[in-house]
Motif scaffolding. Structure first.
Motif, PDB file in Angstrom:
ATOM      1  N   VAL A 182       0.836  -1.205   0.000  1.00 49.67           N
ATOM      2  CA  VAL A 182       0.000   0.000   0.000  1.00 49.67           C
ATOM      3  C   VAL A 182       0.870   1.254   0.000  1.00 49.67           C
ATOM      4  O   VAL A 182       0.626   2.205  -0.746  1.00 49.67           O
ATOM      5  CB  VAL A 182      -0.946  -0.001   1.221  1.00 49.67           C
ATOM      6  CG1 VAL A 182      -1.633   1.351   1.358  1.00 49.67           C
ATOM      7  CG2 VAL A 182      -1.973  -1.112   1.092  1.00 49.67           C
ATOM      8  N   VAL A 183       1.897   1.268   0.847  1.00 53.30           N
ATOM      9  CA  VAL A 183       2.809   2.405   0.894  1.00 53.30           C
ATOM     10  C   VAL A 183       3.507   2.582  -0.449  1.00 53.30           C
ATOM     11  O   VAL A 183       3.657   3.709  -0.947  1.00 53.30           O
ATOM     12  CB  VAL A 183       3.855   2.208   2.020  1.00 53.30           C
ATOM     13  CG1 VAL A 183       4.889   3.330   1.986  1.00 53.30           C
ATOM     14  CG2 VAL A 183       3.173   2.171   3.372  1.00 53.30           C
ATOM     15  N   GLN A 184       3.892   1.476  -1.087  1.00 52.89           N
ATOM     16  CA  GLN A 184       4.592   1.564  -2.366  1.00 52.89           C
ATOM     17  C   GLN A 184       3.667   2.062  -3.473  1.00 52.89           C
ATOM     18  O   GLN A 184       4.080   2.864  -4.321  1.00 52.89           O
ATOM     19  CB  GLN A 184       5.149   0.186  -2.737  1.00 52.89           C
ATOM     20  CG  GLN A 184       6.022   0.175  -3.974  1.00 52.89           C
ATOM     21  CD  GLN A 184       6.618  -1.185  -4.249  1.00 52.89           C
ATOM     22  OE1 GLN A 184       6.225  -2.180  -3.641  1.00 52.89           O
ATOM     23  NE2 GLN A 184       7.568  -1.239  -5.171  1.00 52.89           N
ATOM     24  N   VAL A 185       2.411   1.608  -3.457  1.00 55.92           N
ATOM     25  CA  VAL A 185       1.453   2.034  -4.478  1.00 55.92           C
ATOM     26  C   VAL A 185       1.218   3.537  -4.417  1.00 55.92           C
ATOM     27  O   VAL A 185       1.065   4.206  -5.453  1.00 55.92           O
ATOM     28  CB  VAL A 185       0.123   1.266  -4.301  1.00 55.92           C
ATOM     29  CG1 VAL A 185      -0.984   1.908  -5.127  1.00 55.92           C
ATOM     30  CG2 VAL A 185       0.299  -0.196  -4.696  1.00 55.92           C
ATOM     31  N   TYR A 186       1.219   4.083  -3.225  1.00 57.37           N
ATOM     32  CA  TYR A 186       1.007   5.519  -3.067  1.00 57.37           C
ATOM     33  C   TYR A 186       2.308   6.324  -3.213  1.00 57.37           C
ATOM     34  O   TYR A 186       2.342   7.500  -2.858  1.00 57.37           O
ATOM     35  CB  TYR A 186       0.369   5.814  -1.721  1.00 57.37           C
ATOM     36  CG  TYR A 186      -1.120   5.569  -1.701  1.00 57.37           C
ATOM     37  CD1 TYR A 186      -2.023   6.564  -2.087  1.00 57.37           C
ATOM     38  CD2 TYR A 186      -1.634   4.328  -1.313  1.00 57.37           C
ATOM     39  CE1 TYR A 186      -3.390   6.326  -2.077  1.00 57.37           C
ATOM     40  CE2 TYR A 186      -2.995   4.097  -1.294  1.00 57.37           C
ATOM     41  CZ  TYR A 186      -3.868   5.101  -1.681  1.00 57.37           C
ATOM     42  OH  TYR A 186      -5.226   4.872  -1.672  1.00 57.37           O
ATOM     43  N   GLY A 187       3.336   5.701  -3.726  1.00 53.39           N
ATOM     44  CA  GLY A 187       4.574   6.412  -4.024  1.00 53.39           C
ATOM     45  C   GLY A 187       5.553   6.501  -2.869  1.00 53.39           C
ATOM     46  O   GLY A 187       6.525   7.269  -2.950  1.00 53.39           O
ATOM     47  N   GLY A 188       5.329   5.738  -1.843  1.00 54.73           N
ATOM     48  CA  GLY A 188       6.231   5.779  -0.700  1.00 54.73           C
ATOM     49  C   GLY A 188       7.544   5.059  -0.971  1.00 54.73           C
ATOM     50  O   GLY A 188       7.582   4.046  -1.675  1.00 54.73           O
TER      51      GLY A 188
END
Length: 264
Positions: free
Chosen positions: A163-169
């Motif tokens: 989830v964090v990666q999908v939102y550009g984290g």
């Protein structure tokens, strides 16, 4: 339904049995033939008498130095270990090098590096902490904390990381938002195990550090004077302090991470 004894009763019975076995062994197996005196293993009462004879100030003077060394080593060793574990999460390619460093630090014999540390660190003044003891204490906790921290950080929920990666984290964001919380039980457990290790490391370091005050020198003097009640008294006090600190950190761990045991 079978009724079990409470934990405090089991501890009390076990302690009483150990003390009784100790007492009987000291006056039979390890007593001087024909005299009834004990040398290698004193009776519990002889140890208690030695506590009263030497006084409380003796233990405060020596244990305060060793605890200071253990605390500094604990902070340095765990601090570096946690920092390196965090770097691995941000730069995964470093994991192999960090693990190799941790294994090497664990495998190095203390007796091999002790003389080298004496040359590196200055001889402390009386009552001052020993740099050698601090270094050995830090070395004693490094491996456990590195391994425990990496296991905890790797145990983070993959869905949350995605989830964090999908939102550009970035990996740093994943570390701050997900991995740190997920790793707390493992990290705090490693820090708890490191408590007695740091104390033992500080005592071992004092044997090489040419110090005059501390648990190590006090035990050496007692051994050289063949004062077995004092040797046992110092050893028992060391164990009691290490166990108390271990339990205190364990209590803090349970209070800090109640979800780790399913508490509401």
């Amino acid at each position: 339904m079978e009724r079990r004894l409470p934990s405090w009763a089991i501890v009390s019975i076990s302690t009483a049995a150990l003390v009784a076995l100790w007492w009987i062994s000291s006056v039979t197996i390890f007593a001087d033939v024909g005299s009834g005196n004990t040398k290698a293993i004193p009776t519990p009462w002889q140890v208690v008498q030695e506590y009263g004879a030497i006084g409380f100030d003796f233990y405060v003077t020596h244990f305060s130095v060793t605890l200071n060394e253990a605390l500094q080593g604990y902070l340095w060793g765990n601090g570096v270990a946690l920092l390196l574990a965090g770097f691995v999460m941000v730069m995964p390619k470093l994991e192999g090098a960090v693990m190799q460093l941790a294994v090497i630090s664990y495998c190095i014999p203390i007796v091999a590096i002790g003389p080298l540390l004496v040359l590196i660190f200055e001889v402390p003044s009386k009552g001052e902490p020993s740099g050698t003891a601090i270094f050995v204490a830090a070395l004693s906790v490094f491996f456990t904390t590195v391994v425990g921290s990496l296991l905890g950080l790797h145990a983070a929920d993959k869905a949350s990381l995605d989830v964090v990666q999908v939102y550009g984290g970035s990996r740093l964001t994943q570390l701050r938002k997900v991995r740190l919380i997920a790793s707390l039980p493992a990290v705090l457990t490693a820090l708890q195990i490191a408590v007695p290790a740091a104390f033992l490391g500080a005592v071992l370091g004092e044997y090489f550090g040419k110090v005059e005050t501390g648990v190590g020198p006090a035990m050496v003097v007692a051994q050289q004077s063949l004062n077995s009640p004092r040797v046992w008294g110092i050893a028992l006090a060391s164990g009691a302090i290490a166990l108390t600190l271990y339990l205190l950190v364990g209590l803090l761990t349970r209070l800090s991470t109640p979800w780790a045991k399913g508490a509401a």
